[in-house]
Scaffold this motif. Structure first.
Motif, PDB file in Angstrom:
ATOM      1  N   LEU A 132     -14.347   3.718 -15.785  1.00 36.59           N
ATOM      2  CA  LEU A 132     -13.492   3.099 -14.773  1.00 36.59           C
ATOM      3  C   LEU A 132     -12.658   2.001 -15.415  1.00 36.59           C
ATOM      4  N   GLU A 133     -11.776   2.400 -16.312  1.00 40.29           N
ATOM      5  CA  GLU A 133     -10.896   1.445 -16.978  1.00 40.29           C
ATOM      6  C   GLU A 133      -9.478   1.971 -16.951  1.00 40.29           C
ATOM      7  N   GLN A 134      -8.500   1.038 -16.961  1.00 39.70           N
ATOM      8  CA  GLN A 134      -7.108   1.447 -16.966  1.00 39.70           C
ATOM      9  C   GLN A 134      -6.246   0.402 -17.659  1.00 39.70           C
ATOM     10  N   MET A 135      -5.536   0.824 -18.681  1.00 44.87           N
ATOM     11  CA  MET A 135      -4.499   0.012 -19.296  1.00 44.87           C
ATOM     12  C   MET A 135      -3.189   0.264 -18.559  1.00 44.87           C
ATOM     13  N   VAL A 136      -2.473  -0.812 -18.248  1.00 47.54           N
ATOM     14  CA  VAL A 136      -1.148  -0.697 -17.633  1.00 47.54           C
ATOM     15  C   VAL A 136      -0.171  -1.414 -18.554  1.00 47.54           C
ATOM     16  N   TYR A 137       0.687  -0.655 -19.207  1.00 44.24           N
ATOM     17  CA  TYR A 137       1.634  -1.250 -20.144  1.00 44.24           C
ATOM     18  C   TYR A 137       2.914  -1.623 -19.393  1.00 44.24           C
TER      19      TYR A 137
ATOM     20  N   SER B 227       6.063  -7.876 -12.882  1.00 44.83           N
ATOM     21  CA  SER B 227       6.726  -6.751 -12.219  1.00 44.83           C
ATOM     22  C   SER B 227       5.747  -5.823 -11.513  1.00 44.83           C
ATOM     23  N   VAL B 228       4.478  -5.859 -11.876  1.00 47.78           N
ATOM     24  CA  VAL B 228       3.511  -4.924 -11.287  1.00 47.78           C
ATOM     25  C   VAL B 228       2.311  -5.606 -10.632  1.00 47.78           C
ATOM     26  N   LEU B 229       1.945  -6.789 -11.113  1.00 46.45           N
ATOM     27  CA  LEU B 229       0.777  -7.476 -10.552  1.00 46.45           C
ATOM     28  C   LEU B 229       0.932  -7.773  -9.059  1.00 46.45           C
ATOM     29  N   PRO B 230       2.103  -8.196  -8.570  1.00 46.09           N
ATOM     30  CA  PRO B 230       2.233  -8.429  -7.124  1.00 46.09           C
ATOM     31  C   PRO B 230       1.952  -7.182  -6.294  1.00 46.09           C
ATOM     32  N   LEU B 231       2.294  -6.004  -6.825  1.00 46.02           N
ATOM     33  CA  LEU B 231       2.014  -4.761  -6.107  1.00 46.02           C
ATOM     34  C   LEU B 231       0.514  -4.502  -6.048  1.00 46.02           C
TER      35      LEU B 231
ATOM     36  N   THR C 245       3.992   4.855 -16.100  1.00 46.76           N
ATOM     37  CA  THR C 245       3.390   3.577 -15.720  1.00 46.76           C
ATOM     38  C   THR C 245       3.102   3.501 -14.227  1.00 46.76           C
ATOM     39  N   SER C 246       3.893   4.178 -13.415  1.00 48.36           N
ATOM     40  CA  SER C 246       3.650   4.158 -11.973  1.00 48.36           C
ATOM     41  C   SER C 246       2.263   4.684 -11.647  1.00 48.36           C
ATOM     42  N   ARG C 247       1.896   5.801 -12.228  1.00 50.27           N
ATOM     43  CA  ARG C 247       0.571   6.358 -11.952  1.00 50.27           C
ATOM     44  C   ARG C 247      -0.525   5.488 -12.545  1.00 50.27           C
ATOM     45  N   ASP C 248      -0.264   4.897 -13.717  1.00 49.62           N
ATOM     46  CA  ASP C 248      -1.238   3.968 -14.310  1.00 49.62           C
ATOM     47  C   ASP C 248      -1.511   2.802 -13.369  1.00 49.62           C
ATOM     48  N   LEU C 249      -0.431   2.254 -12.794  1.00 51.37           N
ATOM     49  CA  LEU C 249      -0.596   1.125 -11.883  1.00 51.37           C
ATOM     50  C   LEU C 249      -1.392   1.525 -10.643  1.00 51.37           C
TER      51      LEU C 249
ATOM     52  N   ARG D 250       0.801  -1.229   0.000  1.00 49.95           N
ATOM     53  CA  ARG D 250       0.000   0.000   0.000  1.00 49.95           C
ATOM     54  C   ARG D 250       0.836   1.283   0.000  1.00 49.95           C
ATOM     55  N   PRO D 251       1.848   1.419   0.851  1.00 46.12           N
ATOM     56  CA  PRO D 251       2.634   2.662   0.809  1.00 46.12           C
ATOM     57  C   PRO D 251       3.307   2.897  -0.539  1.00 46.12           C
ATOM     58  N   LEU D 252       3.812   1.822  -1.155  1.00 48.89           N
ATOM     59  CA  LEU D 252       4.481   1.961  -2.445  1.00 48.89           C
ATOM     60  C   LEU D 252       3.494   2.353  -3.534  1.00 48.89           C
ATOM     61  N   VAL D 253       2.333   1.703  -3.557  1.00 44.70           N
ATOM     62  CA  VAL D 253       1.329   2.025  -4.574  1.00 44.70           C
ATOM     63  C   VAL D 253       0.838   3.460  -4.403  1.00 44.70           C
ATOM     64  N   GLU D 254       0.645   3.883  -3.171  1.00 42.61           N
ATOM     65  CA  GLU D 254       0.230   5.266  -2.925  1.00 42.61           C
ATOM     66  C   GLU D 254       1.289   6.250  -3.407  1.00 42.61           C
ATOM     67  N   ALA D 255       2.557   5.931  -3.162  1.00 42.87           N
ATOM     68  CA  ALA D 255       3.644   6.798  -3.611  1.00 42.87           C
ATOM     69  C   ALA D 255       3.712   6.834  -5.138  1.00 42.87           C
ATOM     70  N   MET D 256       3.504   5.685  -5.755  1.00 37.55           N
ATOM     71  CA  MET D 256       3.529   5.622  -7.218  1.00 37.55           C
ATOM     72  C   MET D 256       2.398   6.456  -7.820  1.00 37.55           C
ATOM     73  N   GLY D 257       1.289   6.581  -7.092  1.00 33.86           N
ATOM     74  CA  GLY D 257       0.178   7.391  -7.577  1.00 33.86           C
ATOM     75  C   GLY D 257       0.510   8.863  -7.673  1.00 33.86           C
ATOM     76  N   LYS D 258       1.580   9.298  -7.006  1.00 35.76           N
ATOM     77  CA  LYS D 258       2.015  10.692  -7.065  1.00 35.76           C
ATOM     78  C   LYS D 258       3.087  10.898  -8.127  1.00 35.76           C
ATOM     79  N   MET D 259       3.422   9.827  -8.841  1.00 34.43           N
ATOM     80  CA  MET D 259       4.408   9.902  -9.919  1.00 34.43           C
ATOM     81  C   MET D 259       3.687  10.049 -11.254  1.00 34.43           C
ATOM     82  N   SER D 260       4.361   9.724 -12.330  1.00 33.08           N
ATOM     83  CA  SER D 260       3.763   9.749 -13.669  1.00 33.08           C
ATOM     84  C   SER D 260       4.079   8.453 -14.388  1.00 33.08           C
TER      85      SER D 260
END
Length: 360
Positions: free
Chosen positions: A322-327, A332-336, A51-55, A39-49
Motif C-alpha cells: 500500500l504505497e504510492q509515489m506521486v511525481y 498542485s496535487v496536495l490540495p486535491l 500522474t492523475s491515476r497515481d494521485l 472527490r469528483p475530480l479525484v475519482e475522474a483522475m483515477g480513470k485516467m493514466s
C-alpha cells in the motif's frame, strides 16, 4: 536579548520603502480544503493514466489510513509548500484529526508557520528583479515567493525569547516546539490557524530533526552566546531524544501510515523508526503499512534521498502493498488529495492519539 542586537546588521535607512512596498503588495492566500470538494475530480483522475491515476491511488491510500481504526498517521513535510499556500491545509489536517504526529523541516515550522503566527506574511512575487536588488531591500526569495527579512528577524528574536524563558537543560525539538505552541496559545499568537498552535492544543507532536537549519537557529545561537557571556547555563537541543521519542511513538502506535511531502531528512527520520525499534528489541514492530510520497525528485542522482518507497522496503521500513509515489509539484496535487480526504470524512470516527502526552 534585544531586537537591536539582532537587527544591527541592517541599516533600514537605506531601504527604498516605496519599492519594497510595491514588491510586498500581494499576500499569498493559503488554500482552504474545506471550501471545495475534490472527490469528483479525484475519482475522474483515477480513470485516467500517468500522474492523475497515481494521485487518485495515493488519495485512496490516505483514505485507507484514516479509515483503518488501528492506523496512526505521520505527516512528513519538506520543502516550501507552507510558504507557497499550503499552510492552512496542514493546519486543517491537525484540526480535524487527520494526522497524529508530524516530522518536518525547521523552515516549515519556524520560518513559515510560526512566522505567520506572529502576524507576518508571505508574498507573491509579481516580478523578480535582480536578487541583489532584493537583498538591498531586505527581501528574501523562495522561488516566486517573498519574505520580509526584517519580519523574519522578529521570528529569530521571539525564538530566542522563548529559549531564554526555559529551564537550561536539553530539549528534543518536539519539546521545544511544544513550548512555541504553548507561547502562541497563551495569547501571544496573531493567527488561530497556526500548525504549531493547533498541534499544541490537539497534542500532536512535531519533530524537526534539523531544527537549527532554520530561522530558529539564529535565535538559539544568540540565546546560547548571551548565556555564555553571563557565565550561565543555556538550553540545548537533543537530536538523539528526537529519534528516541519518535521511535517510542512508532512502538506505541503499531500500525502506521506515512503521508510525505518532499523527502530529505524528515522522510528518512520517519522511516528509520522501524529499524530503531528493532534495534531496541521490538522485533515484532510493524513496517509502515501505508505510505504516500509526493515529490519532484529523481532517484537516479540521489535527489529523492536516493530512495523510492519500494526501495525503502529492502531496508525493512515500508510495505510495498500500500504505497504510492506521486511525481508532481506538491502545491498542485496536495490540495486535491487533502480535500478529497476531508470530504470523505473518515476522520470523523477516528480516535485521537494525543501522542504528545506520552512525554508529559
Amino acid at each position: 536579548m534585544t531586537t537591536d542586537t539582532l537587527n544591527k546588521v541592517q541599516d533600514e535607512s537605506l531601504i527604498n520603502d516605496k519599492r519594497k512596498a510595491e514588491l510586498l503588495s500581494s499576500e499569498v492566500e493559503h488554500i482552504d480544503i474545506t471550501s471545495f470538494d475534490a472527490r469528483p475530480l479525484v475519482e475522474a483522475m483515477g480513470k485516467m493514466s500517468f500522474t492523475s491515476r497515481d494521485l487518485a491511488r495515493a488519495a485512496g491510500i490516505y483514505n485507507q489510513m484514516l479509515s483503518d481504526p488501528g492506523c496512526s498517521v505521520i505527516l512528513v513535510i519538506a520543502g516550501s509548500t507552507s510558504a507557497g499556500g499550503c499552510m492552512d491545509l496542514y493546519a486543517e489536517l491537525v484540526r480535524n484529526n487527520m494526522v497524529d504526529a508530524i516530522v518536518a523541516t525547521g523552515a516549515t515550522i519556524v520560518d513559515m508557520d510560526f512566522f505567520e503566527a506572529l502576524g507576518h506574511k508571505h508574498y507573491q512575487a509579481l516580478e523578480i528583479p535582480d536578487d541583489d536588488t532584493l537583498r538591498s531591500l531586505y527581501i528574501d526569495r523562495i522561488y516566486d515567493t517573498y519574505i520580509d527579512e526584517i519580519a523574519l528577524q522578529d521570528c529569530d528574536y521571539t525564538i530566542g525569547k522563548i529559549a531564554d524563558s526555559l529551564e537550561p537543560r536539553p530539549y528534543s525539538s518536539r519539546a521545544f516546539i511544544r513550548e512555541m505552541g504553548k507561547w502562541l496559545a497563551n495569547g501571544n499568537g496573531k493567527k488561530d490557524n497556526s500548525l504549531v498552535k493547533l498541534a499544541y492544543e490537539h497534542d500532536v507532536p512535531i519533530f524537526c530533526p534539523a531544527f537549527t537549519d532554520s530561522s530558529a537557529g539564529f535565535g538559539l545561537v544568540k540565546h546560547q552566546v548571551d548565556a555564555m557571556k553571563r557565565g550561565g547555563h543555556y538550553m540545548t537541543l537533543d537530536s538523539i531524544a528526537d529519534f528516541r521519542e519518535l521511535t517510542d511513538i512508532k512502538i506505541k502506535a503499531g500500525t502506521t501510515g506515512l503521508l510525505m511531502i518532499g523527502g530529505g531528512v524528515p522522510k528518512n527520520f520517519a522511516q528509520d523508526t522501524v529499524v530503531c525499534a528493532e534495534i531496541l528489541g521490538h522485533e515484532d514492530v510493524e513496517v509502515h503499512k501505508y505510505a504516500v510520497q509526493i515529490t519532484v525528485a529523481d532517484v537516479r542522482d540521489g535527489a529523492c534521498s536516493s530512495s523510492t518507497l519500494q526501495e525503502a522496503a529492502s531496508w525493512g521500513k515500508v510495505s510495498t502493498a500500500l504505497e504510492q509515489m506521486v511525481y508532481a509539484e506538491a502545491t498542485s496535487v496536495l490540495p486535491l488529495l487533502a480535500s478529497d480526504a476531508y470530504h470523505r470524512g473518515h476522520w470523523r470516527s477516528r480516535d485521537k492519539r494525543r501522542f504528545a502526552r506520552l512525554f508529559d
